[in-house]
Design an enzyme around this catalytic site. Structure first.
Site, PDB file in Angstrom:
ATOM      1  N   GLY A 263       0.820  -1.207   0.000  1.00  0.00           N
ATOM      2  CA  GLY A 263       0.000   0.000   0.000  1.00  0.00           C
ATOM      3  C   GLY A 263       0.850   1.251   0.000  1.00  0.00           C
ATOM      4  O   GLY A 263       0.443   2.286   0.538  1.00  0.00           O
TER       5      GLY A 263
ATOM      6  N   ASP B 219      -2.390  -7.983  -5.228  1.00  0.00           N
ATOM      7  CA  ASP B 219      -3.415  -7.910  -4.183  1.00  0.00           C
ATOM      8  C   ASP B 219      -2.912  -8.725  -2.996  1.00  0.00           C
ATOM      9  O   ASP B 219      -2.753  -9.943  -3.101  1.00  0.00           O
ATOM     10  CB  ASP B 219      -4.723  -8.494  -4.747  1.00  0.00           C
ATOM     11  CG  ASP B 219      -5.865  -8.459  -3.743  1.00  0.00           C
ATOM     12  OD1 ASP B 219      -5.604  -8.297  -2.533  1.00  0.00           O
ATOM     13  OD2 ASP B 219      -7.014  -8.608  -4.179  1.00  0.00           O
ATOM     14  N   VAL B 220      -2.668  -8.058  -1.869  1.00  0.00           N
ATOM     15  CA  VAL B 220      -2.101  -8.768  -0.721  1.00  0.00           C
ATOM     16  C   VAL B 220      -3.054  -9.848  -0.189  1.00  0.00           C
ATOM     17  O   VAL B 220      -2.625 -10.758   0.509  1.00  0.00           O
ATOM     18  CB  VAL B 220      -1.686  -7.825   0.432  1.00  0.00           C
ATOM     19  CG1 VAL B 220      -0.618  -6.852  -0.008  1.00  0.00           C
ATOM     20  CG2 VAL B 220      -2.893  -7.107   1.023  1.00  0.00           C
TER      21      VAL B 220
ATOM     22  N   ASN C 224       1.398  -2.294   5.371  1.00  0.00           N
ATOM     23  CA  ASN C 224       0.584  -1.090   5.546  1.00  0.00           C
ATOM     24  C   ASN C 224      -0.769  -1.179   4.819  1.00  0.00           C
ATOM     25  O   ASN C 224      -1.732  -0.559   5.253  1.00  0.00           O
ATOM     26  CB  ASN C 224       1.378   0.126   5.046  1.00  0.00           C
ATOM     27  CG  ASN C 224       0.493   1.314   4.767  1.00  0.00           C
ATOM     28  OD1 ASN C 224       0.085   2.034   5.682  1.00  0.00           O
ATOM     29  ND2 ASN C 224       0.129   1.514   3.507  1.00  0.00           N
TER      30      ASN C 224
ATOM     31  N   SER D  45      -4.093  -0.168  14.105  1.00  0.00           N
ATOM     32  CA  SER D  45      -5.020   0.946  14.283  1.00  0.00           C
ATOM     33  C   SER D  45      -5.440   1.066  15.750  1.00  0.00           C
ATOM     34  O   SER D  45      -5.508   0.061  16.466  1.00  0.00           O
ATOM     35  CB  SER D  45      -6.276   0.722  13.437  1.00  0.00           C
ATOM     36  OG  SER D  45      -7.267   1.664  13.757  1.00  0.00           O
TER      37      SER D  45
ATOM     38  N   TYR E 191     -12.944  -4.538  10.808  1.00  0.00           N
ATOM     39  CA  TYR E 191     -11.710  -3.743  10.755  1.00  0.00           C
ATOM     40  C   TYR E 191     -11.010  -3.789  12.118  1.00  0.00           C
ATOM     41  O   TYR E 191      -9.815  -4.072  12.215  1.00  0.00           O
ATOM     42  CB  TYR E 191     -12.044  -2.301  10.358  1.00  0.00           C
ATOM     43  CG  TYR E 191     -10.850  -1.389  10.280  1.00  0.00           C
ATOM     44  CD1 TYR E 191     -10.071  -1.330   9.122  1.00  0.00           C
ATOM     45  CD2 TYR E 191     -10.479  -0.587  11.357  1.00  0.00           C
ATOM     46  CE1 TYR E 191      -8.965  -0.495   9.045  1.00  0.00           C
ATOM     47  CE2 TYR E 191      -9.378   0.246  11.294  1.00  0.00           C
ATOM     48  CZ  TYR E 191      -8.626   0.294  10.134  1.00  0.00           C
ATOM     49  OH  TYR E 191      -7.532   1.116  10.070  1.00  0.00           O
TER      50      TYR E 191
ATOM     51  N   ALA F 128     -11.362  -5.953  14.481  1.00  0.00           N
ATOM     52  CA  ALA F 128     -10.895  -7.322  14.756  1.00  0.00           C
ATOM     53  C   ALA F 128      -9.649  -7.644  13.931  1.00  0.00           C
ATOM     54  O   ALA F 128      -8.716  -8.302  14.421  1.00  0.00           O
ATOM     55  CB  ALA F 128     -12.005  -8.317  14.444  1.00  0.00           C
TER      56      ALA F 128
HETATM   57  P1  NAP Z   1      -5.466   4.521   1.646  1.00  0.00           P
HETATM   58  O1  NAP Z   1      -5.168   5.977   1.539  1.00  0.00           O
HETATM   59  O2  NAP Z   1      -6.843   4.044   1.334  1.00  0.00           O
HETATM   60  O3  NAP Z   1      -4.394   3.703   0.774  1.00  0.00           O
HETATM   61  C1  NAP Z   1      -4.462   2.309   0.780  1.00  0.00           C
HETATM   62  C2  NAP Z   1      -3.249   1.750   0.081  1.00  0.00           C
HETATM   63  O4  NAP Z   1      -3.282   0.317   0.227  1.00  0.00           O
HETATM   64  C3  NAP Z   1      -3.223   2.020  -1.398  1.00  0.00           C
HETATM   65  O5  NAP Z   1      -1.870   2.067  -1.804  1.00  0.00           O
HETATM   66  C4  NAP Z   1      -3.912   0.779  -1.989  1.00  0.00           C
HETATM   67  O6  NAP Z   1      -3.547   0.500  -3.344  1.00  0.00           O
HETATM   68  C5  NAP Z   1      -3.347  -0.276  -1.060  1.00  0.00           C
HETATM   69  N1  NAP Z   1      -4.187  -1.466  -0.986  1.00  0.00           N
HETATM   70  C6  NAP Z   1      -5.448  -1.563  -0.507  1.00  0.00           C
HETATM   71  N2  NAP Z   1      -5.867  -2.849  -0.590  1.00  0.00           N
HETATM   72  C7  NAP Z   1      -4.832  -3.554  -1.119  1.00  0.00           C
HETATM   73  C8  NAP Z   1      -4.656  -4.899  -1.465  1.00  0.00           C
HETATM   74  N3  NAP Z   1      -5.637  -5.810  -1.291  1.00  0.00           N
HETATM   75  N4  NAP Z   1      -3.473  -5.285  -1.998  1.00  0.00           N
HETATM   76  C9  NAP Z   1      -2.473  -4.393  -2.191  1.00  0.00           C
HETATM   77  N5  NAP Z   1      -2.584  -3.079  -1.883  1.00  0.00           N
HETATM   78  C10 NAP Z   1      -3.764  -2.675  -1.361  1.00  0.00           C
HETATM   79  O7  NAP Z   1      -5.181   3.996   3.136  1.00  0.00           O
HETATM   80  P2  NAP Z   1      -4.477   4.745   4.377  1.00  0.00           P
HETATM   81  O8  NAP Z   1      -5.482   5.599   5.028  1.00  0.00           O
HETATM   82  O9  NAP Z   1      -3.178   5.314   3.956  1.00  0.00           O
HETATM   83  O10 NAP Z   1      -4.249   3.497   5.374  1.00  0.00           O
HETATM   84  C11 NAP Z   1      -3.042   2.766   5.363  1.00  0.00           C
HETATM   85  C12 NAP Z   1      -3.058   1.830   6.560  1.00  0.00           C
HETATM   86  O11 NAP Z   1      -3.186   2.587   7.757  1.00  0.00           O
HETATM   87  C13 NAP Z   1      -4.201   0.830   6.560  1.00  0.00           C
HETATM   88  O12 NAP Z   1      -3.755  -0.418   7.036  1.00  0.00           O
HETATM   89  C14 NAP Z   1      -5.192   1.444   7.517  1.00  0.00           C
HETATM   90  O13 NAP Z   1      -6.005   0.475   8.112  1.00  0.00           O
HETATM   91  C15 NAP Z   1      -4.265   2.084   8.527  1.00  0.00           C
HETATM   92  N6  NAP Z   1      -4.870   3.166   9.292  1.00  0.00           N
HETATM   93  C16 NAP Z   1      -5.379   4.264   8.644  1.00  0.00           C
HETATM   94  C17 NAP Z   1      -5.934   5.270   9.402  1.00  0.00           C
HETATM   95  C18 NAP Z   1      -6.492   6.512   8.750  1.00  0.00           C
HETATM   96  O14 NAP Z   1      -7.125   7.313   9.466  1.00  0.00           O
HETATM   97  N7  NAP Z   1      -6.271   6.731   7.464  1.00  0.00           N
HETATM   98  C19 NAP Z   1      -6.028   5.147  10.799  1.00  0.00           C
HETATM   99  C20 NAP Z   1      -5.494   4.017  11.410  1.00  0.00           C
HETATM  100  C21 NAP Z   1      -4.914   3.036  10.640  1.00  0.00           C
HETATM  101  P3  NAP Z   1      -4.608   0.905  -4.562  1.00  0.00           P
HETATM  102  O15 NAP Z   1      -4.766   2.390  -4.470  1.00  0.00           O
HETATM  103  O16 NAP Z   1      -3.940   0.441  -5.796  1.00  0.00           O
HETATM  104  O17 NAP Z   1      -5.896   0.178  -4.235  1.00  0.00           O
END
Ligand code: NAP
Length: 252
Positions: free
Chosen positions: A12, A61-62, A88, A144, A157, A159
């Site tokens: 990601g 796709d992970v 990530n 998270s 999520y 869990a």
């Molecule tokens: P994001 O902006 O939605 O970006 C998600 C990234 O993950 C993108 O690069 C996407 O690639 C990739 N991705 C999603 N599903 C995938 C899959 N099945 N295989 C490979 N790549 C995949 O997400 P984010 O907000 O940066 O979140 C990143 C991490 O932080 C996540 O684990 C999330 O749970 C955690 N987190 C986020 C927050 C928040 O407030 N944003 C808070 C706590 C934790 P594509 O664009 O090509 O789909």
């Protein structure tokens, strides 16, 4: 922190927090492989932003075991090694128990666990085989705050992230004898595409007010904690989970 001559795989890494992590590692001298699922334009843009040279973007796709094997093999073939794995990539799907059908409930659980927990477990497995052979490595999982506080509208999520914390701690124990250290970072809300609509909407003020900083985290602040766990000298932190939530949720 210096990551010169280190090779890092960031799932990601094309958008949001993952992009900031990839940028932070590259700025400290690492070569970075970013894994993305489908948005190639974002992956290309992310690559352009990385300092230094030799970085790569790998589609996969992970949640699919064969894709995990392929991206790990490709990164090793291009870099010769993976020193640091950052799990990530993650998704969140609304499926409040009092609002969705049983069919939608099951679908949300399956998709979420496959991407947020089984995917990282498989990446850990494949990369650990390589790290064991190499005699060292670092793994950092992006969890998270929801793992601790609960996620009422996205229970799968919460869990999945609680499972990811447990996976990190189990592997910290299992892999320490191999000189491989495993940690996790648990952000609260972060400014990314995943959350931008929420912050712009009627709940935005309440969400920002959860922290005494009266704001949410920047992706760079999460990246900072990830780099710390992966850095030389942080070995004895193995098994730890670092909160990056601006004191919005203090667990005992
Ligand atoms: P994001 O902006 O939605 O970006 C998600 C990234 O993950 C993108 O690069 C996407 O690639 C990739 N991705 C999603 N599903 C995938 C899959 N099945 N295989 C490979 N790549 C995949 O997400 P984010 O907000 O940066 O979140 C990143 C991490 O932080 C996540 O684990 C999330 O749970 C955690 N987190 C986020 C927050 C928040 O407030 N944003 C808070 C706590 C934790 P594509 O664009 O090509 O789909």
């Amino acid at each position: 922190m210096d990551f010169t001559s280190k090779s890092v795989l960031v799932s990601g890494g094309s958008r949001g927090i993952g992009r900031a992590i990839a940028q932070a590692f590259a700025a400290k001298g690492a070569r970075v492989a970013i894994v993305y699922r489908s948005n190639q334009a974002a992956a290309d843009e992310a690559l352009e932003l990385l300092a230094g040279s030799g970085h790569i973007a790998l589609q996969g796709d992970v949640g699919r075991a064969e894709d995990v094997e392929n991206v790990v093999a490709e990164a090793i073939s291009q870099f010769g090694q993976i020193d640091i794995l950052v799990n990530n990539a993650g998704i969140g799907i609304d499926h409040a128990v009092d609002q969705v059908s049983f069919e939608d409930w099951q679908s949300a659980w399956q998709q979420t666990l496959q991407t947020n927990l089984i995917g990282p477990a498989n990446l850990c497995f494949c990369v650990a085989q390589h790290m064991i052979e190499n005699g060292s490595g670092r793994i950092v999982n992006v969890s998270s705050r929801g793992a601790f506080r609960g996620e009422p509208t996205q229970p799968a999520y919460g869990a999945s992230k609680a499972g990811l914390n447990s996976l990190s701690q189990s592997l910290a124990l299992a892999l320490a004898p191999h000189n491989i250290f495993v940690g996790a970072v648990a952000p609260g809300f972060v400014e990314t595409e995943m959350t931008q609509d929420l912050f712009a909407g009627p709940k935005g003020d309440e969400i920002r007010g959860q922290s005494p900083f009266n704001r949410v985290a920047k992706p760079e602040e999460v990246a900072h904690a990830v780099l710390f766990l992966a850095s030389a000298g942080a070995e004895f932190t193995t098994g730890t989970i670092i909160d990056v939530n601006g004191a919005s949720y203090l667990r005992s």
